[in-house]
Scaffold this active site. Structure first.
Site, PDB file in Angstrom:
ATOM      1  CB  THR A 139       6.593   2.874   9.022  1.00 54.65           C
ATOM      2  OG1 THR A 139       6.709   2.941  10.442  1.00 54.65           O
ATOM      3  CG2 THR A 139       6.824   4.268   8.444  1.00 54.65           C
TER       4      THR A 139
ATOM      5  CD  GLN B  93     -14.620   6.999  -9.452  1.00 56.75           C
ATOM      6  OE1 GLN B  93     -14.878   5.849  -9.099  1.00 56.75           O
ATOM      7  NE2 GLN B  93     -15.456   8.010  -9.261  1.00 56.75           N
TER       8      GLN B  93
ATOM      9  CE1 TYR C 108      -4.622  -7.517 -22.965  1.00 59.11           C
ATOM     10  CE2 TYR C 108      -5.733  -5.623 -23.939  1.00 59.11           C
ATOM     11  CZ  TYR C 108      -5.301  -6.938 -24.027  1.00 59.11           C
ATOM     12  OH  TYR C 108      -5.533  -7.668 -25.159  1.00 59.11           O
TER      13      TYR C 108
ATOM     14  CB  ALA D 148      -5.848   0.007 -25.620  1.00 56.32           C
TER      15      ALA D 148
ATOM     16  NE  ARG E 198      -4.776   4.402 -27.115  1.00 52.57           N
ATOM     17  CZ  ARG E 198      -3.896   4.629 -26.175  1.00 52.57           C
ATOM     18  NH1 ARG E 198      -4.029   4.061 -25.003  1.00 52.57           N
ATOM     19  NH2 ARG E 198      -2.873   5.427 -26.384  1.00 52.57           N
TER      20      ARG E 198
ATOM     21  CG  HIS F 289      -5.296   6.487   2.365  1.00 57.47           C
ATOM     22  ND1 HIS F 289      -5.727   7.342   3.355  1.00 57.47           N
ATOM     23  CD2 HIS F 289      -5.233   7.239   1.234  1.00 57.47           C
ATOM     24  CE1 HIS F 289      -5.911   8.544   2.841  1.00 57.47           C
ATOM     25  NE2 HIS F 289      -5.618   8.514   1.563  1.00 57.47           N
TER      26      HIS F 289
ATOM     27  NE  ARG G 161     -11.207   6.202  -4.560  1.00 53.62           N
ATOM     28  CZ  ARG G 161     -11.502   7.295  -5.263  1.00 53.62           C
ATOM     29  NH1 ARG G 161     -12.753   7.685  -5.429  1.00 53.62           N
ATOM     30  NH2 ARG G 161     -10.546   8.044  -5.783  1.00 53.62           N
TER      31      ARG G 161
END
Lengths: 303, 303, 303, 303
Positions: A91, A111, A123, A125, A198, A220, A225
């Site tokens: 926290t 992902q 954005y 489309a 699109r 995290h 990643r």
């Protein structure tokens, strides 16, 4: 060459960078330097900090539920931050927040969005027309399918095969975009709805979003990643974010590196094996209680 | 008298208020005035803004995924904000964030924490000793149980009954705290663990926390807690927060008032009844398709 | 003696346990045995399973996004579950869900509710009148405040001090409840509103709630709350839940035990020290790059 | 023709449907009929119920925090459910959960995933090879871009333009997939990594996922996505889900229809206008306090 920002955008950003204002809020000097600067990622992407809240001291202030900034020294703050990180207190780290503007290929966005504890404005489309910008991997990132790991990469493709792949990616991207424009066109025809047109665009087209997240959830995200097992393309964004976070909250980022990124998690079985090894014993996979795969992963680190 | 902040705390706050710093971030002038000011609530509580991110323009900037602040006028921004609020677009409002320091009775904290999409650091009664501060209702808020509504209040208690209640609340609070201290004491005895001793304290003792939330979720909290059906004590906090939000993001708060707080939600049945009334018809409960209770709620608004 | 369930409740539960019905859903035999059984916790509390979704195979089914149950063997499923747990894949574990009915003291409920990713319906003391049931620690759990760890316990209180504490807790609980009833009473007086009268009740009164959570978040809860550093009272609930989960999803729980509960997380510095030790070197705290506190925590495990 | 499920899959599903088992859990007869049945959506998609937890009575049971199923009648349950829905009580509805297996085009998945309070496992195109299945709109859904609403549709395209669009969509899909396969092929070449090759695939390719969500959040999803303003393609899925939910929890779904889907939300200004109209007054836009756009939206409902 990567020039993700147009001259008009750059002019607007420069203008903003020249207009500091007064605030009573907490300031992170390291982060102020990043504000509005677009850090290039991949061939047309970027990340840039739009806004932030808090700094290292704010983590401690919240942990102590204190008035003002607290009277503790920087050294005490560092010790507290390391303690909080080591013991999985989440926290206080949630008390810092950051907002990024990111330009990224759609397959990376897919992902990224799986991290749900964040705020996103993408954005649209449905509403607007996408730009003709596609991610085409640099030759050194054109990797072959791994034979050992279904979701991994192997060596880089060479020669004709590499050339053929690049040509296919480029041609398909351009043709898809040509047809996207042709379907949208209202020149002598009605023009297909944007929300339908699109669907013809491939997953390497670039999109953009605002992404706002607290420090705990950002770390995290980075843990998963910026990891060697993450796909290279999202890792490129995670690495850029790591550099920014390190300047924003240096103590928290150092603790994160020591206790998360560069840490090793040992299973009950692995602890037992290491203790036996430390006692001078030789332990085989059969005696370890680990599967062949776990043993291989264990040996990669401990020999 | 309500003096929720100690002289030492006030000195520290004053000091912070006199040290503005330069930032490239977005500033809300209305919010800067609130920073570090403790707004009294109830007899010993307060809310104060610790930090914030964004302003009205930041909502539009995110909705447009734009560079810089966008070139649109304030009037356009207002129109966009009203459109977003009217059509339940939530993500642009999530792009503003605020961090409060709140002092509040435990029974209020227990209602408050049910709003899960927020970050909280509470003063730990496992780790620290709580102060001798209890909420005792002002005489005009000492309400009788409603006979019609199980979770509602009726008229204010009068005379002896009111006096007796106040005496019981005060005496029990003081005695519980005396015993809390007696159990904790290490004077001539071991002293009970803090995490155990706290169980003797009643729900009107004050606690404190840092509470960080995005604007969308804050407005949702205010919609439920600044409502006439909310318990008076949490509404007192919600009202204080409303005043702050109105200064922070005036356009968003005005839209919130029109489309949420002062709006009316009509069921399919209620829409049908109103249309018939507009056509000059008189409709009874029996013809309305509503239950007696719904009809009563309907008539309270529409006569 | 702990008899948390009344005879009427038990009769209703028995009735439900005697009426199995047919379903096409996945069944966990181990969990069916727990359904509706109230497992006693502390002196008046309990946990009981109200409903559940999924089993070990459902984790694998989701991970493979497969039709039907998949054709893989139980052994393959176990291997996959261990792999997913080892590599911190969380989403397949989120595909199992469980709903508990829990009776617990308010101060435990206040810790519990900090786990936000769950669904909760709590018995409302605004709407209803709470029962006269309070947690009074068993003598062997009446621990002194730790001198080393602010939020820890030390030895058990002895003799007169212990007796005095128990007497204070009992007397204050009874008196608070007497006064709660006296304030609520409508006998010859109006009667205070329930939502106000409850503020007089101490934190060891029992409350109840329905708590619904997915397996991933339940395991995270258990990791923190079945831990030696958790307060004994919430650990008692976590231990009861562990027993239930072990019967529900035996493979997932075994993996959780090996890779989470009994695992050890090594910092970058700790990895370096262990590698040097394995190479035969003796490393001191000064050479380790760890603080005194970290070193102490390290030595507790590795000697 | 839509045959989204292969014969092998159908055989496995049929097998599961013929093997009911005994459970002590709550059963929804209406939902049991849906279990494992793939409801076709669009040209190759489907939704099918994998598992569920709870029914209408479970909503009331949680709201009352009761033992067993409670002794109240079905009629009382309906009244309570309508009350809870009308007054925006969300937690009791969170006590029901459902898990779907969905096959859907990627551009629909991208809208869907924005609903964050749900659990998802998607088929991984890093790990596996996607099938050659693309969404091609039926001719009657090939709509032109709206001229009034940037994110809306207008009339259906006709004649040559329609034919050209369909041809472009089909050809680009097939060519992209041919090249996807050519890049992956390990026949006489190394073969590009799957995680890279997938970037060539357009957004109308089908993907699959497991999606698990509680009833409250599912209804929120349906409110936004079964709405006339949602894109047709996601609405097709939302409509299919509505049919399933209506069978699962008929009382909750009826309340949802009356108080959410078919309800009208009136702003403070709109309330004032309606009250004046009911009093016989004629009110113009200028007098209404509404913008031209709000007034238009108001008149669409109230004339």
């Amino acid at each position: 060459m990567n020039t993700p920002v147009t001259p008009e955008q750059q002019a607007e950003i420069d203008n903003l960078r020249q207009s500091p204002r007064q605030t009573l809020r907490v300031i992170s000097e390291g982060m102020e330097r990043h504000l509005y600067t677009a850090h290039p990622v991949l061939d047309h992407g970027f990340v840039r900090v739009v806004d932030y809240m808090g700094d290292d001291a704010a983590i401690c202030q919240a942990a102590r539920v204190s008035y003002g900034r607290g009277t503790k020294s920087v050294q005490n703050d560092e010790g507290l931050i390391r303690y909080l990180m080591r013991h999985w207190h989440s926290t206080p780290f949630e008390m810092c927040e950051v907002k990024f503007h990111v330009k990224l290929p759609v397959f990376v966005a897919r992902q990224w969005i799986r991290h749900r504890t964040a705020n996103v404005n993408e954005y649209s489309a449905r509403y607007s027309i996408l730009d003709r910008e596609f991610y085409i991997p640099a030759p050194e990132h054109l990797a072959a399918q791994s034979q050992k790991n279904n979701q991994g990469r192997d060596e880089v493709l060479q020669g004709e095969e590499a050339a053929r792949v690049l040509e296919l990616l480029r041609e398909d991207a351009m043709r898809s975009y040509d047809h996207y424009e042709a379907m949208l066109s209202q020149d002598g025809q009605q023009g297909l709805a944007r929300e339908l047109a699109r669907m013809n665009l491939p997953a390497n087209i670039y999109t953009q979003w605002y992404w706002k997240v607290d420090l705990h959830n950002l770390l995290h995200f980075l843990r998963l990643r910026a990891d060697a097992h993450a796909q290279f393309e999202i890792r490129a964004y995670a690495d850029a974010l790591c550099g920014i976070v390190a300047d924003w909250v240096p103590a928290a980022f150092a603790a994160f590196r020591d206790y998360r990124m560069d840490s090793v998690s040992l299973s009950a079985q692995a602890v037992a094996v290491l203790k036996r090894r430390l006692a001078g014993e030789t332990v085989t996979q059969e005696q370890s209680g680990m599967s062949a795969r776990e043993w291989r992963e264990f040996e990669e680190i401990w020999g």
